[in-house]
Each structure stands twice: as structure tokens, then as C-alpha cells.
Design a protein around this motif. Structure first.
Motif, short mmCIF file in Angstrom:
data_model
loop_
_atom_site.label_atom_id
_atom_site.label_comp_id
_atom_site.label_asym_id
_atom_site.label_seq_id
_atom_site.Cartn_x
_atom_site.Cartn_y
_atom_site.Cartn_z
N ILE A 73 -32.51 16.69 -57.49
CA ILE A 73 -33.19 17.22 -58.67
C ILE A 73 -32.26 17.09 -59.87
O ILE A 73 -31.15 17.61 -59.84
CB ILE A 73 -33.59 18.69 -58.48
CG1 ILE A 73 -34.47 18.85 -57.23
CG2 ILE A 73 -34.30 19.23 -59.72
CD1 ILE A 73 -34.75 20.29 -56.85
N LYS A 74 -32.71 16.39 -60.89
CA LYS A 74 -31.95 16.32 -62.13
C LYS A 74 -32.39 17.48 -63.01
O LYS A 74 -33.58 17.70 -63.23
CB LYS A 74 -32.16 14.99 -62.85
CG LYS A 74 -31.49 13.84 -62.13
CD LYS A 74 -31.59 12.57 -62.90
CE LYS A 74 -30.96 11.44 -62.10
NZ LYS A 74 -31.18 10.14 -62.74
N VAL A 75 -31.39 18.22 -63.50
CA VAL A 75 -31.64 19.41 -64.30
C VAL A 75 -30.93 19.27 -65.64
O VAL A 75 -29.76 18.89 -65.68
CB VAL A 75 -31.11 20.67 -63.56
CG1 VAL A 75 -31.27 21.91 -64.41
CG2 VAL A 75 -31.83 20.85 -62.23
N GLN A 76 -31.66 19.54 -66.70
CA GLN A 76 -31.05 19.58 -68.04
C GLN A 76 -30.48 20.97 -68.25
O GLN A 76 -31.19 21.96 -68.08
CB GLN A 76 -32.10 19.26 -69.10
CG GLN A 76 -31.56 19.29 -70.51
CD GLN A 76 -32.62 18.83 -71.49
OE1 GLN A 76 -33.13 17.74 -71.40
NE2 GLN A 76 -32.94 19.70 -72.42
N THR A 77 -29.21 21.03 -68.58
CA THR A 77 -28.57 22.32 -68.77
C THR A 77 -27.94 22.38 -70.15
O THR A 77 -27.83 21.38 -70.85
CB THR A 77 -27.45 22.55 -67.73
OG1 THR A 77 -26.39 21.63 -67.97
CG2 THR A 77 -27.97 22.39 -66.31
N SER A 84 -22.24 16.81 -62.22
CA SER A 84 -22.56 16.56 -63.62
C SER A 84 -22.71 15.06 -63.82
O SER A 84 -21.83 14.28 -63.43
CB SER A 84 -21.45 17.11 -64.53
OG SER A 84 -21.74 16.74 -65.87
N LEU A 85 -23.83 14.65 -64.39
CA LEU A 85 -24.07 13.24 -64.65
C LEU A 85 -23.70 12.89 -66.09
O LEU A 85 -23.91 11.77 -66.53
CB LEU A 85 -25.52 12.90 -64.39
CG LEU A 85 -26.00 13.14 -62.96
CD1 LEU A 85 -27.49 12.80 -62.82
CD2 LEU A 85 -25.19 12.35 -61.95
N GLY A 86 -23.19 13.87 -66.84
CA GLY A 86 -22.81 13.62 -68.22
C GLY A 86 -23.88 14.08 -69.19
O GLY A 86 -24.79 14.81 -68.83
N GLN A 87 -23.74 13.61 -70.41
CA GLN A 87 -24.63 14.07 -71.46
C GLN A 87 -25.74 13.08 -71.73
O GLN A 87 -25.58 11.88 -71.53
CB GLN A 87 -23.84 14.32 -72.73
CG GLN A 87 -22.81 15.41 -72.55
CD GLN A 87 -21.94 15.60 -73.78
OE1 GLN A 87 -21.83 14.72 -74.61
NE2 GLN A 87 -21.32 16.74 -73.87
N LYS A 88 -26.87 13.62 -72.18
CA LYS A 88 -28.04 12.82 -72.50
C LYS A 88 -28.58 13.29 -73.83
O LYS A 88 -28.66 14.47 -74.09
CB LYS A 88 -29.11 12.99 -71.40
CG LYS A 88 -30.37 12.23 -71.66
CD LYS A 88 -31.38 12.47 -70.54
CE LYS A 88 -32.67 11.78 -70.86
NZ LYS A 88 -33.71 12.03 -69.87
N GLN A 89 -28.99 12.34 -74.64
CA GLN A 89 -29.60 12.69 -75.92
C GLN A 89 -30.96 13.32 -75.67
O GLN A 89 -31.71 12.88 -74.81
CB GLN A 89 -29.79 11.43 -76.78
CG GLN A 89 -30.32 11.71 -78.16
CD GLN A 89 -30.39 10.44 -79.00
OE1 GLN A 89 -29.71 9.47 -78.76
NE2 GLN A 89 -31.24 10.46 -80.00
N PRO A 122 -28.68 16.13 -80.98
CA PRO A 122 -28.43 17.05 -79.87
C PRO A 122 -28.32 16.33 -78.53
O PRO A 122 -29.08 15.41 -78.23
CB PRO A 122 -29.64 17.98 -79.89
CG PRO A 122 -30.71 17.18 -80.54
CD PRO A 122 -30.03 16.25 -81.50
N TYR A 123 -27.36 16.77 -77.74
CA TYR A 123 -27.16 16.27 -76.39
C TYR A 123 -27.12 17.45 -75.44
O TYR A 123 -26.70 18.53 -75.82
CB TYR A 123 -25.83 15.49 -76.27
CG TYR A 123 -25.89 14.11 -76.88
CD1 TYR A 123 -26.03 13.00 -76.06
CD2 TYR A 123 -25.81 13.93 -78.24
CE1 TYR A 123 -26.08 11.72 -76.60
CE2 TYR A 123 -25.86 12.66 -78.79
CZ TYR A 123 -26.00 11.55 -77.96
OH TYR A 123 -26.06 10.30 -78.50
N ALA A 124 -27.55 17.23 -74.22
CA ALA A 124 -27.48 18.27 -73.19
C ALA A 124 -26.82 17.68 -71.96
O ALA A 124 -26.86 16.47 -71.72
CB ALA A 124 -28.88 18.76 -72.84
N ASP A 125 -26.20 18.54 -71.18
CA ASP A 125 -25.62 18.09 -69.92
C ASP A 125 -26.74 17.91 -68.89
O ASP A 125 -27.68 18.70 -68.83
CB ASP A 125 -24.62 19.12 -69.39
CG ASP A 125 -23.33 19.13 -70.19
OD1 ASP A 125 -22.97 18.07 -70.74
OD2 ASP A 125 -22.69 20.18 -70.25
#
Length: 103
Positions: free
Chosen positions: A59-63, A97-102, A73-76
Motif C-alpha cells: 500500500i502506497k500512502v501519502q504522508t 519511504s519512497l521519497g517525495q512526490k509532487q 508542495p511535495y509529500a512523502d
């Protein structure tokens, strides 16, 4: 039609209410694994599943915290690996952690 065979991972799919519920069940374990104190946002954004003796989920989760880079804005993004046994008990097997995403 879903052509996923036992042992094969499904294609990535949009999250469902069940996906978010699974992520919520392992949130405390994910915080501990990632050495975080809190996630202000914790929203499932994609998942895959795999039929085994039970079920595996990625499950990929935006945190958050969200960061701003050049006013964008970027989120982890965190990947939760979760196992559901045959008694429908959930356990976190890994959190990365897969890093940051716009966003």
C-alpha cells in the motif's frame, strides 16, 4: 476481469475504503518502523495485493509533513508491506519511504 493468479502481484489499483482501513490498522507499527512521531496526513493512494496463504498487500500512502520546493508542495510517499493471515489479522512486514512526490 482480474487475471491475477495465486502468488502473482496484482497491477497497481486505486485505493478503496478497505485499503485505507488496512493502512490504518498498521499505522502505529509504520510510525515505529520509520522512526516517526506522527503523520499529519496518512492517505492510501495506491495498492497491490497478492494471494498467498492469506493475503499480502503493498500500500502506497501519502504522508506529511509536506514540504515546499520552489513553491510546489511535495509529500512523502511510504510503501507499507502488510500481511493478512487466514484469521484476518493484519501485520506490518515492512515500511519504506519512497521519497517525495509532487502533489
Amino acid at each position: 476481469m482480474n487475471t491475477t493468479h495465486e502468488g502473482a502481484w496484482s497491477e497497481p489499483k486505486p485505493p478503496t475504503a478497505e485499503t485505507q482501513d488496512i493502512a490504518d490498522k498498521v499505522k502505529e507499527a509504520a510510525l515505529k518502523k520509520l522512526k516517526q512521531e506522527v503523520f499529519f496526513e496518512y492517505k492510501a493512494i495506491e495498492y497491490q495485493d497478492q494471494v498467498v496463504a492469506g493475503m499480502n498487500f503493498k500500500i502506497k500512502v501519502q504522508t506529511t509533513p509536506m514540504v515546499m520546493i520552489r513553491d510546489v508542495p511535495y509529500a512523502d510517499i511510504v510503501q507499507l508491506d502488510v500481511y493478512r493471515n487466514l484469521q484476518f489479522e493484519y501485520s506490518l512486514t515492512d515500511a519504506t519511504s519512497l521519497g517525495q512526490k509532487q502533489v
